[in-house]
Design an enzyme around this catalytic site. Structure first.
Site, PDB file in Angstrom:
ATOM      1  N   HIS A 189       5.403  -2.082  -2.750  1.00 53.71           N
ATOM      2  CA  HIS A 189       7.319  -2.214  -2.844  1.00 53.71           C
ATOM      3  C   HIS A 189       7.633  -0.974  -2.523  1.00 53.71           C
ATOM      4  CE1 HIS A 189       4.676  -6.151  -4.015  1.00 53.71           C
ATOM      5  NE2 HIS A 189       4.734  -6.426  -3.110  1.00 53.71           N
ATOM      6  N   ARG A 226      -2.893  -8.470  -5.217  1.00 58.43           N
ATOM      7  CA  ARG A 226      -3.704  -9.438  -5.418  1.00 58.43           C
ATOM      8  C   ARG A 226      -4.991  -8.350  -5.316  1.00 58.43           C
ATOM      9  NH1 ARG A 226      -1.274 -12.269  -0.488  1.00 58.43           N
ATOM     10  NH2 ARG A 226      -1.189 -14.322  -1.118  1.00 58.43           N
TER      11      ARG A 226
END
Ligand code: PAF
Length: 299
Positions: free
Chosen positions: A46, A196
């Site tokens: 990100h 995740r």
């Protein structure tokens, strides 16, 4: 704009009107506005989008919203990591101007019924495995594009199909925004960064390497001249088998624009994989126009 400059805390907003006013005022001041949508639990992948946004635009808005409509019942919506304080600190260090972190009721007030169905490129692969997923993604992304009318929006190549779905929507609906897709960021051993990955146990973390290893193998075989998609798919499957991963959603060799299966691999082909490691579903991909490479996290 100097992307290395450390600015003060970003303005944290949860109100949609305030967000739109701020973005419109930045535009009136002649600034180019970047939007980096995310669900938080930010990692270096990100942050690479944020860095690109800061380097290329004058005013950067990051959004953090765990979007319930893109999760199916039984998926990890409830346990998806919410790490707002750490996320804000990371975004502040990169000089983000505004963080929009709305409540679910702000994005989906009672009586909300409109959704966006992109069709086409949203239908294969993830569209088969997670049939309502892209409806939720497209709906929330369209709303974010309206609430933060940016010039450019940044997405990661790891969610390759998502980036195609968003591009398709932008084209079909004549949305005045440019979509930038930034390279996958990987750990040094090849594992693609994902929020995740945190779910993986030590041994699952090792097994999860099968995804990137299968892509690396496909790339190596392609570089020495193998063009038969069936051969590549079989060799990739063997990597998953050796790692003891049986729960494979797909190993696809597809046209990079339409995601239709190909029989002969070329520079316009993409390999995409999705598999469950333990209970954790992971995805990864590789574009054959360049050899498999590891873009490590910036420090
Ligand atoms: O890629 C994500 O994090 C999400 O799908 C997105 C684009 C922020 C929409 O919720």
């Amino acid at each position: 704009m100097n992307p290395t400059a450390i600015s003060s805390q970003p303005l944290l907003l949860s109100d949609a009107e305030e967000l739109r006013d701020l973005v419109e005022s930045a535009r009136r001041d002649g600034k180019t506005v970047a939007l980096v949508p995310s669900m938080g639990a930010l990692h270096a992948g990100h942050l690479s989008l944020v860095r690109a946004a800061r380097a290329e635009c004058d005013f950067t808005v990051a959004t953090i919203f765990v979007n319930p409509t893109q999760f199916a019942p039984g998926e990890d919506y409830r346990c998806y990591r919410r790490t707002l304080d750490a996320d804000l600190a990371a975004l502040a260090a990169l000089g983000v101007d505004v963080v929009f972190a709305p409540a679910v009721e702000q994005m989906y007030p009672d009586g909300h019924t409109t959704t966006v169905d992109v069709g086409g490129v949203a239908l294969p692969l993830e569209g088969v495995c997670r049939p309502d997923h892209f409806r939720g993604v497209a709906t929330v992304v369209l709303k974010l594009f309206h609430l933060a009318p940016a010039h450019v929006a940044y997405f990661g190549q790891k969610d390759y199909q998502q980036s195609l779905v968003v591009r398709q929507m932008v084209g079909d609906l004549d949305l005045p925004i440019r979509i930038r897709v930034c390279p996958i960021v990987r750990e040094a051993d090849g594992l693609a960064l994902s929020s995740r990955n945190e779910y993986l146990s030590h041994s699952e973390r090792r097994q999860a390497l099968a995804l990137s290893q299968s892509l690396r193998l496909a790339s190596e075989l392609y570089c020495v001249g193998e063009r038969d998609a069936a051969v590549l798919r079989q060799r990739m499957r063997e990597v998953f088998n050796s790692a003891g991963i049986g729960d494979i959603d797909y190993i696809a060799l597809a046209d990079r624009d339409r995601l239709e299966d190909v029989a002969v691999v070329g520079d316009e082909t993409i390999a995409l994989v999705a598999a469950r490691v333990g209970k954790t579903r992971l995805i990864d991909n590789h574009l054959f126009d360049a050899p498999f490479a590891i873009h490590p996290a910036a420090r």
